[in-house]
Structures are given as structure tokens and as C-alpha cells.
Motif scaffolding. Structure first.
Motif, short mmCIF file in Angstrom:
data_model
loop_
_atom_site.label_atom_id
_atom_site.label_comp_id
_atom_site.label_asym_id
_atom_site.label_seq_id
_atom_site.Cartn_x
_atom_site.Cartn_y
_atom_site.Cartn_z
N ARG A 1 -109.38 -41.12 5.67
CA ARG A 1 -108.60 -39.88 5.64
C ARG A 1 -109.45 -38.64 5.92
O ARG A 1 -108.97 -37.68 6.52
N VAL A 2 -110.71 -38.65 5.50
CA VAL A 2 -111.59 -37.51 5.73
C VAL A 2 -111.80 -37.32 7.22
O VAL A 2 -111.71 -36.21 7.75
N SER A 3 -112.07 -38.40 7.92
CA SER A 3 -112.27 -38.34 9.37
C SER A 3 -110.98 -37.90 10.07
O SER A 3 -111.02 -37.07 10.98
N ALA A 4 -109.86 -38.46 9.65
CA ALA A 4 -108.58 -38.10 10.26
C ALA A 4 -108.29 -36.61 10.07
O ALA A 4 -107.82 -35.94 11.00
N LEU A 5 -108.59 -36.10 8.90
CA LEU A 5 -108.37 -34.68 8.62
C LEU A 5 -109.29 -33.82 9.47
O LEU A 5 -108.86 -32.79 10.00
N ALA A 6 -110.52 -34.25 9.63
CA ALA A 6 -111.47 -33.50 10.46
C ALA A 6 -111.00 -33.45 11.91
O ALA A 6 -111.05 -32.39 12.55
N LEU B 1 -99.06 -43.57 14.96
CA LEU B 1 -99.83 -44.79 15.19
C LEU B 1 -99.11 -45.98 14.58
O LEU B 1 -98.93 -47.01 15.23
N LEU B 2 -98.69 -45.85 13.33
CA LEU B 2 -97.99 -46.95 12.66
C LEU B 2 -96.71 -47.33 13.39
O LEU B 2 -96.41 -48.52 13.54
N ALA B 3 -95.97 -46.34 13.83
CA ALA B 3 -94.71 -46.61 14.52
C ALA B 3 -94.93 -47.33 15.85
O ALA B 3 -94.13 -48.19 16.24
N GLY B 4 -96.02 -47.01 16.53
CA GLY B 4 -96.28 -47.61 17.83
C GLY B 4 -96.98 -48.95 17.79
O GLY B 4 -96.94 -49.70 18.78
N LEU B 5 -97.62 -49.29 16.67
CA LEU B 5 -98.40 -50.53 16.61
C LEU B 5 -97.63 -51.80 16.97
O LEU B 5 -98.13 -52.59 17.77
N PRO B 6 -96.45 -52.02 16.43
CA PRO B 6 -95.75 -53.28 16.77
C PRO B 6 -95.52 -53.45 18.27
O PRO B 6 -95.77 -54.51 18.84
N GLY B 7 -95.11 -52.40 18.93
CA GLY B 7 -94.87 -52.47 20.37
C GLY B 7 -96.16 -52.64 21.16
O GLY B 7 -96.20 -53.39 22.15
N GLU B 8 -97.21 -51.96 20.72
CA GLU B 8 -98.49 -52.09 21.41
C GLU B 8 -99.05 -53.49 21.24
O GLU B 8 -99.57 -54.07 22.19
N PRO C 1 -111.20 -46.54 11.59
CA PRO C 1 -112.40 -47.01 12.29
C PRO C 1 -112.43 -48.50 12.60
O PRO C 1 -112.91 -48.89 13.68
N ALA C 2 -111.95 -49.34 11.71
CA ALA C 2 -111.99 -50.78 11.99
C ALA C 2 -111.03 -51.14 13.13
O ALA C 2 -111.37 -51.93 14.01
N LEU C 3 -109.86 -50.55 13.13
CA LEU C 3 -108.89 -50.80 14.22
C LEU C 3 -109.43 -50.25 15.54
O LEU C 3 -109.29 -50.89 16.59
N ASP C 4 -110.05 -49.09 15.49
CA ASP C 4 -110.65 -48.52 16.69
C ASP C 4 -111.72 -49.44 17.26
O ASP C 4 -111.76 -49.70 18.46
N GLU C 5 -112.58 -49.95 16.40
CA GLU C 5 -113.64 -50.86 16.84
C GLU C 5 -113.05 -52.16 17.40
O GLU C 5 -113.53 -52.69 18.41
N ALA C 6 -111.99 -52.66 16.77
CA ALA C 6 -111.34 -53.89 17.25
C ALA C 6 -110.72 -53.67 18.64
O ALA C 6 -110.82 -54.53 19.51
N VAL D 1 -104.66 -47.93 23.46
CA VAL D 1 -104.59 -48.05 21.99
C VAL D 1 -105.75 -47.26 21.38
O VAL D 1 -105.58 -46.55 20.39
N ARG D 2 -106.92 -47.37 21.98
CA ARG D 2 -108.08 -46.62 21.48
C ARG D 2 -107.83 -45.13 21.56
O ARG D 2 -108.34 -44.37 20.72
N GLY D 3 -107.07 -44.69 22.53
CA GLY D 3 -106.74 -43.27 22.61
C GLY D 3 -106.04 -42.80 21.35
O GLY D 3 -106.29 -41.70 20.86
N ALA D 4 -105.20 -43.64 20.80
CA ALA D 4 -104.49 -43.30 19.56
C ALA D 4 -105.39 -43.50 18.34
O ALA D 4 -105.40 -42.66 17.43
N THR D 5 -106.14 -44.58 18.31
CA THR D 5 -106.93 -44.87 17.11
C THR D 5 -108.01 -43.83 16.89
O THR D 5 -108.38 -43.54 15.74
N ARG D 6 -108.53 -43.25 17.95
CA ARG D 6 -109.60 -42.25 17.83
C ARG D 6 -109.18 -41.04 17.02
O ARG D 6 -110.02 -40.36 16.44
N TYR D 7 -107.90 -40.73 17.00
CA TYR D 7 -107.40 -39.52 16.35
C TYR D 7 -106.81 -39.77 14.97
O TYR D 7 -106.33 -38.83 14.35
N CYS D 8 -106.85 -40.99 14.50
CA CYS D 8 -106.12 -41.32 13.28
C CYS D 8 -106.98 -41.75 12.10
O CYS D 8 -106.45 -42.08 11.06
N GLY D 9 -108.27 -41.76 12.26
CA GLY D 9 -109.13 -42.16 11.15
C GLY D 9 -108.95 -43.61 10.74
O GLY D 9 -108.80 -43.91 9.57
#
Length: 118
Positions: A17-22, A38-45, A78-83, A68-76
Motif C-alpha cells: 500500500r505504501v508503494s501504491a500510495l507513492a 486491477l482487481l476488476a480486470g484480472l479475471p478477463g486478463e 510487487p509479486a504479481l508484477d514480477e510474475a 498486465v504489467r502496465g497495470a501492476t506497476r501502478y497498483c503496488g
């Protein structure tokens, strides 16, 4: 060329959450809105990625994973972004075993993120 050691996904937080807020410039409402999107789009993605994996469309899979990484980068998340990054790299290498493992990791991390929603 030496590469930095890779942190296992399970050791990365599902949600930071700290990263997402930043990233949202300190705007808590915007950070919450980005995470909700992000949560709303995950099932379709995930369904679209699964289709590309099944079709062995490595170029299409790499592009979708990149999106997908475009979205994960802005949402804090990190594990999903790395995956997602790992899946993109595996797809660009056209390596079916790596793609399968990376996609399984992405699905697991997506579940962790969904469960981290509180």
C-alpha cells in the motif's frame, strides 16, 4: 554480466500500500481506484493470457503480459508484477516449459492479490 539474485515471489508482498500510495502521488482515493480497476480486470486478463498460452501464441502472450504489467506497476502489487514480467520474458523466449511455470505463478499471485483485498 552478473544479474541480481531473484527474490522468490512468495517473499514479495502481494500488496504494498505504501508503494501504491507513492505512485498515486499520495492520493489514497486514486490508489484505491487503481487497485479496484486491477482487481476488476484480472479475471478477463487471466482468461486472455490462458488463451494465448493454449494457442502457443508467444508474441500475443508477450504483448498481453506486457499490458498486465502496465497495470501492476501502478497498483503496488510487487509479486504479481514480477510474475507478469517473468511470463513476458518466457513468452519472448518462446519457451513452453518456462511459459507454463510462469503462467502458473501469475495465476497464484493473482489469487494472492485478490485475497489481499481488504
Amino acid at each position: 554480466m552478473d544479474q541480481a539474485p531473484v527474490t522468490p515471489l512468495s517473499q514479495l508482498p502481494a500488496r504494498d500500500r505504501v508503494s501504491a500510495l507513492a505512485v498515486a502521488g499520495g492520493d489514497a482515493d486514486l490508489a484505491a481506484e487503481l487497485f479496484a480497476a486491477l482487481l476488476a480486470g484480472l479475471p478477463g486478463e487471466l482468461a486472455a493470457l490462458r488463451t494465448e498460452v493454449a494457442a502457443s501464441d508467444w508474441e500475443g502472450l508477450a504483448e498481453l503480459a506486457h499490458q498486465v504489467r502496465g497495470a501492476t506497476r501502478y497498483c503496488g502489487v510487487p509479486a504479481l508484477d514480477e510474475a507478469a514480467e517473468s511470463l513476458e520474458r518466457a513468452a519472448r523466449a518462446a519457451d513452453p516449459p518456462r511459459v507454463a511455470a510462469a503462467f502458473a505463478s501469475l495465476e497464484a499471485e493473482a489469487l494472492r492479490v485478490q485475497q489481499a483485498d481488504d
